[in-house]
Design a protein around this motif. Structure first.
Motif, PDB file in Angstrom:
ATOM      1  N   UNK A  43     -15.257 126.560 -16.956  1.00 47.95           N
ATOM      2  CA  UNK A  43     -15.215 126.596 -18.495  1.00 47.95           C
ATOM      3  C   UNK A  43     -15.106 125.214 -18.946  1.00 47.95           C
ATOM      4  N   UNK A  44     -15.958 124.859 -20.022  1.00 49.22           N
ATOM      5  CA  UNK A  44     -15.510 123.440 -20.766  1.00 49.22           C
ATOM      6  C   UNK A  44     -14.263 123.218 -21.158  1.00 49.22           C
ATOM      7  N   UNK A  45     -13.637 122.145 -20.869  1.00 54.42           N
ATOM      8  CA  UNK A  45     -12.645 121.541 -21.352  1.00 54.42           C
ATOM      9  C   UNK A  45     -12.370 120.351 -22.053  1.00 54.42           C
ATOM     10  N   UNK A  46     -11.764 120.411 -23.077  1.00 54.62           N
ATOM     11  CA  UNK A  46     -11.717 119.053 -23.855  1.00 54.62           C
ATOM     12  C   UNK A  46     -10.210 118.699 -24.036  1.00 54.62           C
ATOM     13  N   UNK A  47     -10.006 117.410 -23.558  1.00 53.11           N
ATOM     14  CA  UNK A  47      -8.601 116.835 -23.572  1.00 53.11           C
ATOM     15  C   UNK A  47      -8.479 115.492 -24.070  1.00 53.11           C
ATOM     16  N   UNK A  48      -7.369 115.251 -25.055  1.00 54.90           N
ATOM     17  CA  UNK A  48      -7.172 113.731 -25.408  1.00 54.90           C
ATOM     18  C   UNK A  48      -6.555 113.335 -24.191  1.00 54.90           C
ATOM     19  N   UNK A  49      -6.858 111.742 -23.874  1.00 57.55           N
ATOM     20  CA  UNK A  49      -6.509 111.089 -22.891  1.00 57.55           C
ATOM     21  C   UNK A  49      -5.346 110.170 -23.292  1.00 57.55           C
ATOM     22  N   UNK A  50      -4.370 110.271 -22.554  1.00 58.08           N
ATOM     23  CA  UNK A  50      -2.980 109.337 -22.877  1.00 58.08           C
ATOM     24  C   UNK A  50      -3.077 108.338 -21.783  1.00 58.08           C
ATOM     25  N   UNK A  51      -3.183 106.973 -22.167  1.00 54.76           N
ATOM     26  CA  UNK A  51      -3.169 106.092 -21.133  1.00 54.76           C
ATOM     27  C   UNK A  51      -1.694 105.495 -20.763  1.00 54.76           C
ATOM     28  N   UNK A  52      -0.575 105.992 -21.598  1.00 58.61           N
ATOM     29  CA  UNK A  52       0.678 105.545 -21.373  1.00 58.61           C
ATOM     30  C   UNK A  52       0.980 104.353 -22.306  1.00 58.61           C
ATOM     31  N   UNK A  53       2.211 104.050 -22.159  1.00 56.98           N
ATOM     32  CA  UNK A  53       2.569 102.893 -23.180  1.00 56.98           C
ATOM     33  C   UNK A  53       2.301 101.621 -22.913  1.00 56.98           C
ATOM     34  N   UNK A  54       2.033 101.389 -21.585  1.00 55.26           N
ATOM     35  CA  UNK A  54       1.767  99.872 -21.024  1.00 55.26           C
ATOM     36  C   UNK A  54       0.599  99.288 -21.098  1.00 55.26           C
ATOM     37  N   UNK A  55      -0.607 100.166 -21.540  1.00 54.86           N
ATOM     38  CA  UNK A  55      -1.744  99.593 -21.485  1.00 54.86           C
ATOM     39  C   UNK A  55      -2.893 100.294 -22.503  1.00 54.86           C
ATOM     40  N   UNK A  56      -3.804  99.422 -23.381  1.00 50.52           N
ATOM     41  CA  UNK A  56      -4.614  99.969 -24.180  1.00 50.52           C
ATOM     42  C   UNK A  56      -6.028  99.407 -23.749  1.00 50.52           C
ATOM     43  N   UNK A  57      -6.932 100.431 -23.951  1.00 45.89           N
ATOM     44  CA  UNK A  57      -8.138 100.130 -23.630  1.00 45.89           C
ATOM     45  C   UNK A  57      -9.005  99.361 -24.631  1.00 45.89           C
ATOM     46  N   UNK A  58      -9.953  98.352 -24.166  1.00 43.98           N
ATOM     47  CA  UNK A  58     -10.920  97.601 -25.082  1.00 43.98           C
ATOM     48  C   UNK A  58     -11.815  98.647 -25.684  1.00 43.98           C
ATOM     49  N   UNK A  59     -11.742  98.511 -26.867  1.00 44.73           N
ATOM     50  CA  UNK A  59     -13.015  99.555 -27.540  1.00 44.73           C
ATOM     51  C   UNK A  59     -14.037  98.695 -28.149  1.00 44.73           C
ATOM     52  N   UNK A  60     -13.781  97.283 -28.429  1.00 45.07           N
ATOM     53  CA  UNK A  60     -14.766  96.485 -29.298  1.00 45.07           C
ATOM     54  C   UNK A  60     -15.953  96.046 -28.161  1.00 45.07           C
ATOM     55  N   UNK A  61     -15.917  96.368 -26.868  1.00 42.15           N
ATOM     56  CA  UNK A  61     -16.717  95.786 -25.883  1.00 42.15           C
ATOM     57  C   UNK A  61     -17.069  96.730 -24.905  1.00 42.15           C
TER      58      UNK A  61
END
Length: 596
Positions: free
Chosen positions: A32-50
């Motif tokens: 089955x198709x599954x959709x999930x939000x991803x939590x990277x934790x509190x110590x790191x944030x992903x670059x979105x603007x590049x």
């Protein structure tokens, strides 16, 4: 919170997919198709603007770059609570997995490099690559196709290192930039982005590696990829994802496209979508927030402190100009065939539409603050129009030349417009002066086989600053104005872009090769002298600016009349104007089409 929070019930998701019109819902689906939000934790944030993330071919690993200055690549493995960093990958962008998933190629510090997913020392594959709007595509024949630093060529190198060969020259396309290559299976070809005017207009092209030819495939599209089920998926500039049947032999779309997803974050000023897929059927994307309003204006102090200008005001902004008194901001708004100029009263005043040509961009204030000039595109020419800001009169033509114009600025006395032509094979980004009154014959100010960018006339009208790559690297130069043959001085050292004069003319601000705002103290009397260079702050951390992205071609900030702050356009999630995108991980999302 849990690692992957919020999963949708499979039957509901499949029904929704069937409603999109291309996946047939099977109640007995084995996966089955599954959709999930991803939590990277509190110590790191992903670059979105590049471009800074990629899924492994088997869908088990997500590689991404963290948002800190000199950030590293990190691996988020399926079933792993926290991601792990990959040492030695500082400043990496454009990560892409090898076809076997054992390596990650990336671009950092002007080099194409690779590193094992298990860690270890990085290996340099090529010395002249560009990150951000650039990057590489790892083909399944053991080669990597990547973008040259001038965004004007695609090159190919072996994954085992060796000499690079040119597989596409951008001069065959026109005056835009090449970026975001994506591999097709069987080393058949490469999909790539083609942008004009800092991705105000953009399209997807396809390079046929067997024939050595290219063609436009899709207009007004930010990103595309070929799926193993014989479909091409692509992300429109409005964040909608479409799917269409695709013939891999003829490299042609063979049927009608249908929508399969919406609200994907598209970074308009960089020309890419925050989305990555794997051959296993997994997909990761950033779900945009706030209805797709992408940019907001920010004020940045000389120390790098960011203050939102108006958190209620954001949108598809692509250029800015600050009025001489610092009280109003003119912005280019829109994409494709819906480009117009608006004027915003700062800080919380109204915004009003100034132009209605739907092909209008790159505003520039007249020195008296009464008129805004802007570029209007028409075939292979550009007209520069001006319109009174108070609406007291209609727009009127100010200049016309037989080449595309990409930037315009005024001389302080209001007598000249300085135009920067397109980076086509003919002209290669020349600087041209046009008198606003009287003889309007264009006067060449700076020309050559290299590119000149970012013209800026000093407050006293005696000096012209600009960017040139005549040394092989973009640096800031100054010449006398309008008699530009009277001398030439280099201002920057170690890379320079986007020179902007201080209000008094005793300093030039520019962004260096490390994305730092630099203040160059200058003496500009009988002759010109650079007295010192002082770095102020890293602009990538406050505005999403990167010297290797589309800011390469257009001045991207303004200086306030008090010389105390800078005005930028920043991605909304960096500006304090609202919640940023959320990362969604989807598994088995095109399984039913693959079986059909």
């Amino acid at each position: 919170g849990p690692l992957l929070a919020s999963a949708l019930v499979a039957s509901v998701v499949l029904a929704a997919l069937a409603g999109w019109g291309w996946l047939r819902a099977h109640q007995a689906s084995q996966r089955p198709v599954t959709w999930q939000y991803v939590n990277m934790g509190d110590s790191v944030t992903m670059v979105i603007d590049n471009p800074a993330m990629s899924l492994s071919p088997d869908g088990s690993m997500l590689v991404f770059r963290d948002s800190r200055q000199d950030g590293l690549l990190w691996l988020k493995r399926r079933g792993q609570l926290d991601p792990t960093s990959i040492p030695g990958t500082e400043r990496a962008l454009n990560p892409v997995f090898s076809p076997d998933g054992e390596w990650i190629a990336y671009v950092a510090d002007g080099r194409l490099r690779k590193v094992r997913t298990s860690g270890g020392a990085s290996v340099t594959l090529a010395d002249s690559a560009v990150a951000g709007y650039g990057g590489g595509a790892w083909l399944d024949d053991g080669t990597i196709v990547y973008v040259s630093p001038d965004l004007n060529k695609l090159l190919r190198v072996s994954e085992a290192r060796g000499a690079s060969t040119v597989v596409l020259r951008g001069s065959l396309l026109g005056g835009g930039g090449i970026g975001i290559p994506v591999a097709l299976p069987g080393a058949r070809g490469v999909l790539f982005q083609y942008c004009l005017s800092g991705c105000v207009t953009m399209s997807i092209h396809i390079l046929d590696l067997e024939a050595g030819t290219q063609k436009e495939l899709l207009p007004d599209v930010a990103q595309a990829a070929y799926l193993p089920n014989g479909h091409l998926i692509y992300v429109r500039s409005d964040g909608a994802v479409m799917a269409a049947p695709f013939d891999l032999d003829r490299l042609e779309i063979t049927g009608e496209a249908v929508p399969v997803l919406e609200d994907v974050q598209v970074v308009l000023l960089r020309g890419f979508a925050v989305l990555s897929w794997s051959q296993s059927g997994s997909l990761v994307y950033a779900r945009r927030a706030g209805g797709g309003e992408d940019y907001a204006a920010i004020r940045v102090s000389r120390e790098g402190t960011v203050t939102p200008i108006d958190t209620s005001w954001s949108g598809p902004f692509n250029s800015l100009a600050l009025s001489p008194n610092g009280r109003r901001l003119a912005v280019g708004v829109g994409q494709g065939s819906g480009l117009n100029i608006w004027v915003k009263e700062l800080d919380h005043g109204p915004s009003t539409r100034l132009s209605f040509g739907n092909q209008d961009r790159r505003p520039a204030w007249s020195p008296d603050g009464k008129m805004v000039a802007f570029i209007r595109d028409s075939a292979n020419t550009s007209l520069v129009y001006g319109r009174p800001v108070d609406g007291s009169g209609p727009e009127r033509p100010l200049a016309r030349i037989d080449r595309q114009v990409q930037e315009v600025t005024w001389s302080p006395d209001g007598r000249w417009l300085v135009l920067r032509t397109d980076n086509t094979q003919r002209g290669v980004g020349d600087l041209v002066g046009v008198r606003v009154q009287g003889d309007s014959t264009p006067v060449t100010l700076v020309e050559g086989d290299y590119s000149e960018l970012h013209p800026a006339v000093s407050p006293d009208g005696r000096w012209l600053a600009y960017t040139s790559n005549e040394s092989g690297t973009n640096e800031v130069y100054v010449r006398p104005f309008p008699d530009t043959d009277g001398g030439r001085w280099q201002v920057s050292n170690g890379g320079g872009l986007s020179p902007v004069w201080s209000p008094t003319g005793n300093a030039l601000y520019y962004v260096d090769g490390s994305s730092r705002m630099v203040s160059a103290r200058v003496q500009a009397d009988a002759t010109f002298t650079v007295e010192g260079l002082t770095p102020l702050f890293n602009v990538s951390g406050v505005s999403g600016f990167s010297s290797s992205t589309n800011n390469l071609y257009h001045t991207s900030f303004a200086v306030t009349p008090t010389d105390s702050a800078f005005i930028f356009l920043a991605p909304r999630q960096l500006s304090g104007a609202g919640e940023g995108p959320r990362l969604v991980w989807v598994d088995n999302w095109f399984a039913d089409l693959r079986r059909s």
